[in-house]
Design an enzyme around this catalytic site. Structure first.
Site, mmCIF file in Angstrom:
data_model
loop_
_atom_site.group_PDB
_atom_site.id
_atom_site.type_symbol
_atom_site.label_atom_id
_atom_site.label_comp_id
_atom_site.label_asym_id
_atom_site.label_seq_id
_atom_site.Cartn_x
_atom_site.Cartn_y
_atom_site.Cartn_z
ATOM 1 N N ARG A 72 -11.405 2.425 -21.329
ATOM 2 C CA ARG A 72 -10.388 1.832 -22.198
ATOM 3 C C ARG A 72 -11.095 1.145 -23.367
ATOM 4 N NH1 ARG A 72 -7.171 -1.770 -18.586
ATOM 5 N NH2 ARG A 72 -6.411 0.206 -17.779
ATOM 6 N N ARG A 181 -8.864 -13.324 -12.047
ATOM 7 C CA ARG A 181 -8.208 -12.016 -12.082
ATOM 8 C C ARG A 181 -8.075 -11.625 -13.553
ATOM 9 N NH1 ARG A 181 -6.774 -7.613 -10.744
ATOM 10 N NH2 ARG A 181 -5.341 -6.978 -9.095
ATOM 11 N N LYS A 182 -7.464 -10.462 -13.803
ATOM 12 C CA LYS A 182 -7.293 -10.044 -15.199
ATOM 13 C C LYS A 182 -6.471 -11.079 -15.975
ATOM 14 C CE LYS A 182 -3.685 -6.882 -13.672
ATOM 15 N NZ LYS A 182 -3.337 -5.471 -13.587
ATOM 16 N N GLY A 438 3.296 4.758 -11.280
ATOM 17 C CA GLY A 438 2.870 5.463 -10.076
ATOM 18 C C GLY A 438 2.560 4.579 -8.894
ATOM 19 N N CYS A 443 1.443 -0.693 -14.598
ATOM 20 C CA CYS A 443 0.820 -0.562 -15.917
ATOM 21 C C CYS A 443 1.832 -0.037 -16.943
ATOM 22 C CB CYS A 443 -0.374 0.382 -15.849
ATOM 23 S SG CYS A 443 -1.582 -0.145 -14.643
ATOM 24 N N GLY A 444 2.817 0.705 -16.485
ATOM 25 C CA GLY A 444 3.851 1.220 -17.387
ATOM 26 C C GLY A 444 5.015 0.264 -17.559
HETATM 27 FE FE1 SF4 Z 1 -2.382 3.588 -11.746
HETATM 28 FE FE2 SF4 Z 1 -1.366 1.509 -13.066
HETATM 29 FE FE3 SF4 Z 1 0.074 3.689 -12.754
HETATM 30 FE FE4 SF4 Z 1 -0.460 2.153 -10.631
HETATM 31 S S1 SF4 Z 1 0.784 1.609 -12.398
HETATM 32 S S2 SF4 Z 1 -0.538 4.391 -10.762
HETATM 33 S S3 SF4 Z 1 -2.526 1.419 -11.180
HETATM 34 S S4 SF4 Z 1 -1.852 3.544 -13.917
#
Ligand code: SF4
Length: 519
Positions: A72, A181-182, A438, A443-444
């Site tokens: 990234r 953490r992040k 996912g 992350c989305g």
């Molecule tokens: Fe991977 Fe983030 Fe998607 Fe989870 S939300 S599957 S960690 S990219």
């Protein structure tokens, strides 16, 4: 290797395993080890503990952990130059199988990299004024901002110098390279909350205050937002911060997180948990002990939320100039397309490209007389459209099983095809934002979507299959996360299910209602 810090939590017997890894060797030290050792000795030589530290270099192992990596790259505030874009595109061509992803934090991601290529990539990035360092890991990550900063008719202050100062202060700063953490920051003076303030650990939003008879434009401060399995909206502190105080306050908040944040469980370590326990009043008191007195809050200048979307050609703050908001379906492009964007930025704009938290891009500063020709450019007509179809234009997706080791289901290509399918089957006169993720890490950013689809595996008579939990009604307008419907949908039924759901919404929505705000 830099001298090791004596952290005050070092003797705490309840620290989690990752904390011990960080105490043994600072995450940033791995950069030197990658350059001097692993890039020469190869994938098999990488120590498992250092593999965990690769994140501080902005690198994760790519699924299926066979020697390929994701990297990234930080794009501070979501603005890069055309020259930087060309450097990124060339890296993708040379080492990353031609693939470039724009992320939901305005960064850029590569896939398919191998460890021997990292020294060259680090050098190319540094020469272009870019960096992948601390784009992942327990440290201050990519700083989100207003990709229209400096040209935005809806901003009250040009935040580019502030983002640049923050980036300079935090990047590779070993006082802050070992956080629990992040840690995610955003700075925007756009009155439509372009940087999604409430889902950041620390956010600065536009405000004004009359101080000693003078009207001062500055910021309000929000702390403790974040998504993942336990999402929290950031809480506002009762402070007003002048532009020149932003770095000091950011350093103070980050110090509180570093010294008081929780380090026992990885799932309970983000700043949001400390803020939830302390409350904003105590947090402010502790902050003032570190940074000195601050003004109390003034008038909030945020007027709503634009969702991070800027499609079309719009007038800038500068008369006679326009910016172009372009759709990049699910944020994915190839290197040639990025190079073409760089050409458009040079030929039509001021040589800068904006990256949006909706995984889209902007061309900035197009003179009025060039607008007509710009509209006719093949890349704009055929690929990165000014007015995308309803569902393709408002679809966001994380990486998913294609490359992500934590993913339970495939997402990116699935979201792209699903959006196309919805455009073919439903006509809707308003945007409807669908986010697909996912796994619970989000992350989305599925919690802020009108429809949030979260992947899961379910048992069926035919065995385990991929499915999605469906959530509706997320927004940062009057901030609320979306809520889970009592519906777990297997992938074979997902398209038909969404057609039904959206048709129901179309029929039942209130007059003037644009999003699923009121469920
Ligand atoms: Fe991977 Fe983030 Fe998607 Fe989870 S939300 S599957 S960690 S990219």
């Amino acid at each position: 290797m830099a001298e090791r810090k004596q952290w005050k939590w070092a003797d705490d017997p309840s620290l989690n395993k990752m904390e011990l890894t960080k105490l043994e060797k600072d995450g940033l030290d791995v950069i030197e080890t990658i350059i001097n050792t692993y890039s020469k000795e190869g994938f098999a030589s990488i120590e498992p503990s250092d593999m965990d530290r690769f994140k501080w270099a902005g690198i994760y192992q790519q699924r299926p952990k066979d020697g390929h990596f994701m990297m990234r790259v930080r794009i501070p505030g979501g603005i890069m130059t055309s020259e930087q874009a060309r450097v990124l595109a060339k890296i993708a061509q040379d080492y990353g199988r031609d693939l470039v992803d724009v992320t939901t934090r305005q960064a850029v991601q590569f896939h398919w990299l191998t460890v021997d290529t990292f020294p060259d990539i680090f050098e190319r990035l540094a020469a272009a004024g870019l960096s992948s360092f601390e784009a992942c890991g327990d440290c201050p990550r990519q700083i989100m901002g207003n990709p229209l900063a400096g040209i935005d008719p809806h901003e009250v202050l040009d935040t580019r110098p502030i983002v640049a100062e923050l980036e300079k202060f935090f990047l590779l700063n070993r006082d802050f390279s070992n956080l629990p953490r992040k840690y995610k920051m955003s700075v925007s003076a756009n009155i439509y909350n372009a940087a999604h303030a409430q889902i950041n650990d620390l956010a600065f939003t536009p405000a004004k205050k009359n101080i000693a008879g003078e009207e001062v434009i500055g910021f309000h401060v929000w702390v403790g937002g974040g998504l993942s399995a336990k999402p929290y909206l950031a809480k506002q502190l009762d402070v007003f911060v002048r532009p020149e105080e932003v770095v000091k306050v950011a350093a103070g908040v980050t110090t509180l997180f570093r010294d008081f944040g929780y380090r026992q469980k990885r799932t309970h370590a983000r700043l949001k948990f400390l803020v939830a326990d302390w409350g904003p009043e105590k947090f402010k008191e502790e902050l003032i002990k570190l940074v000195g007195e601050l003004e109390t809050s003034g008038e909030d200048l945020t007027k709503g939320w634009n969702g991070g979307y800027f499609y079309g050609l719009h007038e800038q703050r500068q008369p006679g100039y326009y910016y172009a908001g372009l759709s990049v379906p699910v944020g994915r492009m190839n290197a040639a397309e990025l190079i073409e964007l760089a050409r458009l930025a040079d030929e039509y704009g001021d040589g800068t490209i904006g990256t949006c938290n909706t995984q889209n891009v902007l061309i900035r500063h197009i003179a009025k007389e060039k607008v007509a020709a710009f509209r006719e450019e093949p890349l704009i007509v055929n690929r990165f459209k000014l007015k995308p179809d309803t569902f393709v234009g408002y679809a966001v997706s994380c990486t998913g099983t294609e490359y992500c080791n934590l993913a339970l289901v495939e997402t990116k290509e699935r979201m792209r095809l699903l959006a196309q399918y919805l455009d073919e089957h439903i006509e809707l006169d308003t945007p409807l934002r669908i986010h697909m993720i996912g796994c619970p890490n989000s992350c989305g950013q599925r919690q802020i979507a009108d429809i949030g689809l979260q992947g899961i595996k379910v048992k069926t008579p035919e065995g385990m299959v991929e499915a999605f939990d469906v959530h509706v009604g997320g927004t940062l307008e009057v901030p609320q996360f979306n809520r889970k419907l009592n519906a777990r949908v297997t992938v074979d039924r997902l398209g038909a299910f969404l057609v039904q759901l959206i048709t129901f919404y179309k029929e039942e929505r209130l007059e003037g209602e644009e999003y699923w705000r009121y469920v």
